[in-house]
Design a protein around this motif. Structure first.
Motif, PDB file in Angstrom:
ATOM      1  N   LEU A  10       0.831  -1.196   0.000  1.00 26.56           N
ATOM      2  CA  LEU A  10       0.000   0.000   0.000  1.00 26.56           C
ATOM      3  C   LEU A  10       0.870   1.253   0.000  1.00 26.56           C
ATOM      4  CD1 LEU A  10      -3.183   0.464   2.175  1.00 26.56           C
ATOM      5  CD2 LEU A  10      -1.575   2.323   1.873  1.00 26.56           C
ATOM      6  N   LYS A  11       1.884   1.264   0.830  1.00 26.36           N
ATOM      7  CA  LYS A  11       2.784   2.419   0.899  1.00 26.36           C
ATOM      8  C   LYS A  11       3.479   2.641  -0.442  1.00 26.36           C
ATOM      9  CE  LYS A  11       7.097   3.852   3.118  1.00 26.36           C
ATOM     10  NZ  LYS A  11       7.912   3.613   1.908  1.00 26.36           N
ATOM     11  N   ALA A  12       3.912   1.562  -1.077  1.00 33.77           N
ATOM     12  CA  ALA A  12       4.589   1.697  -2.367  1.00 33.77           C
ATOM     13  C   ALA A  12       3.648   2.228  -3.439  1.00 33.77           C
ATOM     14  CB  ALA A  12       5.155   0.340  -2.787  1.00 33.77           C
ATOM     15  N   SER A  13       2.394   1.727  -3.454  1.00 31.37           N
ATOM     16  CA  SER A  13       1.416   2.207  -4.428  1.00 31.37           C
ATOM     17  C   SER A  13       1.121   3.681  -4.211  1.00 31.37           C
ATOM     18  CB  SER A  13       0.129   1.385  -4.322  1.00 31.37           C
ATOM     19  OG  SER A  13      -0.855   1.867  -5.198  1.00 31.37           O
ATOM     20  N   TYR A  14       0.993   4.098  -2.968  1.00 31.33           N
ATOM     21  CA  TYR A  14       0.730   5.502  -2.661  1.00 31.33           C
ATOM     22  C   TYR A  14       1.900   6.378  -3.073  1.00 31.33           C
ATOM     23  CZ  TYR A  14       0.737   9.698   0.255  1.00 31.33           C
ATOM     24  OH  TYR A  14       0.834  10.986   0.706  1.00 31.33           O
ATOM     25  N   THR A  15       3.106   5.975  -2.721  1.00 30.06           N
ATOM     26  CA  THR A  15       4.287   6.807  -2.969  1.00 30.06           C
ATOM     27  C   THR A  15       4.575   6.935  -4.458  1.00 30.06           C
ATOM     28  OG1 THR A  15       5.210   6.074  -0.852  1.00 30.06           O
ATOM     29  CG2 THR A  15       6.717   7.111  -2.422  1.00 30.06           C
ATOM     30  N   ASN A  16       4.430   5.851  -5.203  1.00 26.52           N
ATOM     31  CA  ASN A  16       4.847   5.839  -6.609  1.00 26.52           C
ATOM     32  C   ASN A  16       3.786   6.371  -7.568  1.00 26.52           C
ATOM     33  OD1 ASN A  16       7.274   4.644  -5.804  1.00 26.52           O
ATOM     34  ND2 ASN A  16       6.436   2.571  -6.017  1.00 26.52           N
ATOM     35  N   HIS A  17       2.528   6.435  -7.133  1.00 23.92           N
ATOM     36  CA  HIS A  17       1.499   6.813  -8.102  1.00 23.92           C
ATOM     37  C   HIS A  17       0.510   7.841  -7.553  1.00 23.92           C
ATOM     38  CE1 HIS A  17      -0.987   6.399 -11.653  1.00 23.92           C
ATOM     39  NE2 HIS A  17      -2.051   6.157 -10.891  1.00 23.92           N
ATOM     40  N   TYR A  18      -0.196   7.513  -6.482  1.00 16.72           N
ATOM     41  CA  TYR A  18      -1.327   8.316  -6.032  1.00 16.72           C
ATOM     42  C   TYR A  18      -0.937   9.524  -5.194  1.00 16.72           C
ATOM     43  CZ  TYR A  18      -4.338   4.503  -7.597  1.00 16.72           C
ATOM     44  OH  TYR A  18      -4.980   3.571  -8.349  1.00 16.72           O
ATOM     45  N   ARG A  19       0.271   9.535  -4.643  1.00 18.13           N
ATOM     46  CA  ARG A  19       0.651  10.601  -3.724  1.00 18.13           C
ATOM     47  C   ARG A  19       0.553  11.974  -4.377  1.00 18.13           C
ATOM     48  NH1 ARG A  19       5.116  13.630  -2.103  1.00 18.13           N
ATOM     49  NH2 ARG A  19       5.203  13.994   0.164  1.00 18.13           N
ATOM     50  N   ARG A  20       0.933  12.076  -5.623  1.00 12.02           N
ATOM     51  CA  ARG A  20       0.943  13.369  -6.308  1.00 12.02           C
ATOM     52  C   ARG A  20      -0.440  14.022  -6.297  1.00 12.02           C
ATOM     53  NH1 ARG A  20       0.972  14.477 -12.196  1.00 12.02           N
ATOM     54  NH2 ARG A  20       0.818  12.231 -12.458  1.00 12.02           N
TER      55      ARG A  20
END
Length: 530
Positions: free
Chosen positions: A381-391
């Motif tokens: 979940l953290k990786a998905s958030y950081t690499n894609h959705y965080r922006r």
């Protein structure tokens, strides 16, 4: 549509001749007596004269005929045109204190409707109802249907003119210029029709973009909606532009601006054109804000759901690759069915290679898989958030203002402020040692060990990206419970704001208690306030 017959109570209440009315009728004979009595009671009931002999209810005519002792069939002989009926009408008006609607009366009625009715009610049929009620209150005989329509239309136009002038006067010169530019010609040669139609080929890109419906839940949709919101805000509409205008009036203006083509909008006077477009922008700003909140909730849910799905598939595939487990299961089933009366130590243990030790190892692997699964989901979940959705989610914090009326949820608001403050901190793993990190409920439980980590010097610190994930999850939960609301939204507005129709807080219901007249009704099934 068939008329409902009058019952005896209605006949007695509305069609009984009173003493003074009987005296007025007594000097007449035959059809004239009956016709005059019917005119009198009809006028008393409806505030106007019947348009023809078929309009008075038949049972009412029979009831009046028995009182004046004239057969009801005599009404057919009554002359509904000419000097006699005009004289009877004048007598009835004088007796009841009514007068015919003069030009001066019509102007006063128009002014009254424009000032007190048409500012809040834009439906002609409802304004007409108010016109007839006003005529009755002022003892004025209602005008003819055609004249009523003209009076209602004039009142609606006058009210709209005054309202649009008031709204346009509240806007700055710069805002008016930006609004007018939305429907300005793309070139000097406008070949489009002057009226009617929907948005067509001459629609400027900015206005077309504002009108567009949102797409599916995705990062691209979120960024597009953020761009729309910033575009609308760049016009510079005051937040209280429509503060004293009825919501249904604003909604009507918004609907007109949404369906009219830019070429048609350009034909309106500037105050009306500016007001229509301002109403569209005002409503779209709230709608886009609602859309962004829903995208936030859906995106945070999607990150977690996809992480769980991905990890589950990985663990299932890993489980299938481990050799021997299927054979062990088959041997256990075969031994158990072959000797169902035997004990576990006598039947089950010998059927497995390694006996009791192998079974204990399998049990230990199963028990340790739960924590491993949760930790893997959190990492994914953290990786998905950081690499894609965080922006997109971080950008939402710049355009949406979250608030809470409950002090218990202030830590989540403070957590969002901390996330926004360090959003551009680069690759910093932890928050600075001197920084105060708000603690909220979402940081406990399964996330407690992931949010806090010991650095190389043995100091326990808060991992920045993990804290951001937890903060957005807490925000999603509190938005769904309406404990956190969004400034400028409609669906996700402050739940404590009184409803304009019921004067009660939105989303609340009565408890029947004098000490606490309202209680919160939450839409979330997991909320304790439900």
């Amino acid at each position: 549509m068939a008329r409902t017959p009058l019952d005896l109570d209605e006949l007695v209440e509305h069609w009984t001749l009173l003493k003074d009315e009987q005296a007025l009728v007594s000097g007449k004979r035959g059809a004239t007596r009956l016709g005059f009595a019917v005119l009198l009671k009809f006028y008393t009931q409806y505030g106007r004269f019947p348009r023809n002999r078929a309009e008075p209810p038949g049972e009412a005519v029979e009831f009046v005929a028995r009182q004046v002792q004239v057969p009801a069939s005599e009404l057919e002989s009554y002359d509904w045109t000419g000097r006699t009926v005009e004289y009877h009408r004048a007598q009835i008006r004088e007796h009841l204190g009514f007068r015919e609607c003069s030009v001066a009366d019509a102007e006063k009625l128009t002014s009254y409707l424009a000032e007190h009715v048409a500012h809040k009610e834009r439906r002609p049929e409802q304004v007409r109802v108010e016109l007839l009620a006003r005529c009755r209150a002022e003892s004025i005989e209602p005008p003819t249907p055609g004249r009523c329509d003209r009076t209602v239309g004039a009142a609606l136009r006058a009210a709209e003119a005054s309202l649009t002038a008031l709204i346009s006067a509240r806007l700055t010169v710069e805002s008016i210029e930006r609004i007018v530019a939305l429907v300005a010609r793309a070139d000097q040669d406008d070949a489009g029709p002057a009226g009617g139609g929907t948005e067509g080929e001459d629609a400027p890109p900015v206005l077309a973009k504002v009108k567009e419906a949102p797409g599916n839940v995705s990062l691209e949709t979120m960024l597009t909606e953020i761009d729309k919101l910033l575009t609308v805000r760049a016009i510079g509409l005051p937040p209280d532009l429509f503060i004293d205008v009825a919501p249904k009036v604003v909604a009507g203006w918004r609907a007109r601006a949404a369906v009219e083509s830019p070429s048609h909008l350009r034909t309106h006077p500037v105050p009306l054109r500016v007001t229509l477009l301002a109403a569209l922008l005002h409503e779209r700003e709230r709608e886009i804000t609602d859309t962004l909140v829903e995208l936030l909730i859906s995106t945070v849910h999607r990150i977690g759901a996809r992480a769980e799905k991905k990890v589950t598939e990985q663990l299932i595939n890993a489980f299938k690759k481990v050799s021997g487990k299927e054979n062990i299961l088959f041997k256990l089933a075969e031994a158990s069915l072959g000797t169902p009366e035997g004990t576990v130590r006598q039947v089950v243990f010998p059927a497995v290679s390694g006996g009791e030790a192998t079974l204990r190892e399998l049990m230990h692997e199963f028990k340790t898989r739960g924590p491993v699964y949760r930790r893997t989901v959190q990492t994914t979940l953290k990786a998905s958030y950081t690499n894609h959705y965080r922006r997109g989610l971080i950008k939402l914090l710049d355009v949406l203002e979250f608030r809470s009326s409950n002090h218990a949820h202030r830590p989540v608001i403070e957590a969002l402020a901390l996330v926004a403050r360090y959003a551009s901190a680069g690759n910093t793993t932890y928050y600075p040692l001197g920084e105060t990190v708000p603690v909220h409920k979402a940081m406990s439980g399964d996330w407690a060990e992931v949010v806090h980590r010991t650095d190389k010097r043995g100091r326990r610190r808060v991992v920045r990206t993990v804290y951001e994930v937890v903060a957005f999850q807490a925000l999603r939960d509190q938005l769904k419970c309406k404990e956190i609301w969004v400034v400028g939204a409609d669906k996700w507005r402050n739940p404590m704001r009184a409803c304009p129709r019921t004067s009660r807080p939105d989303g609340w219901r009565t408890t029947g208690s004098c000490a606490s007249p309202w209680i919160r009704r939450c839409s979330s099934t997991n909320c304790a306030s439900r």
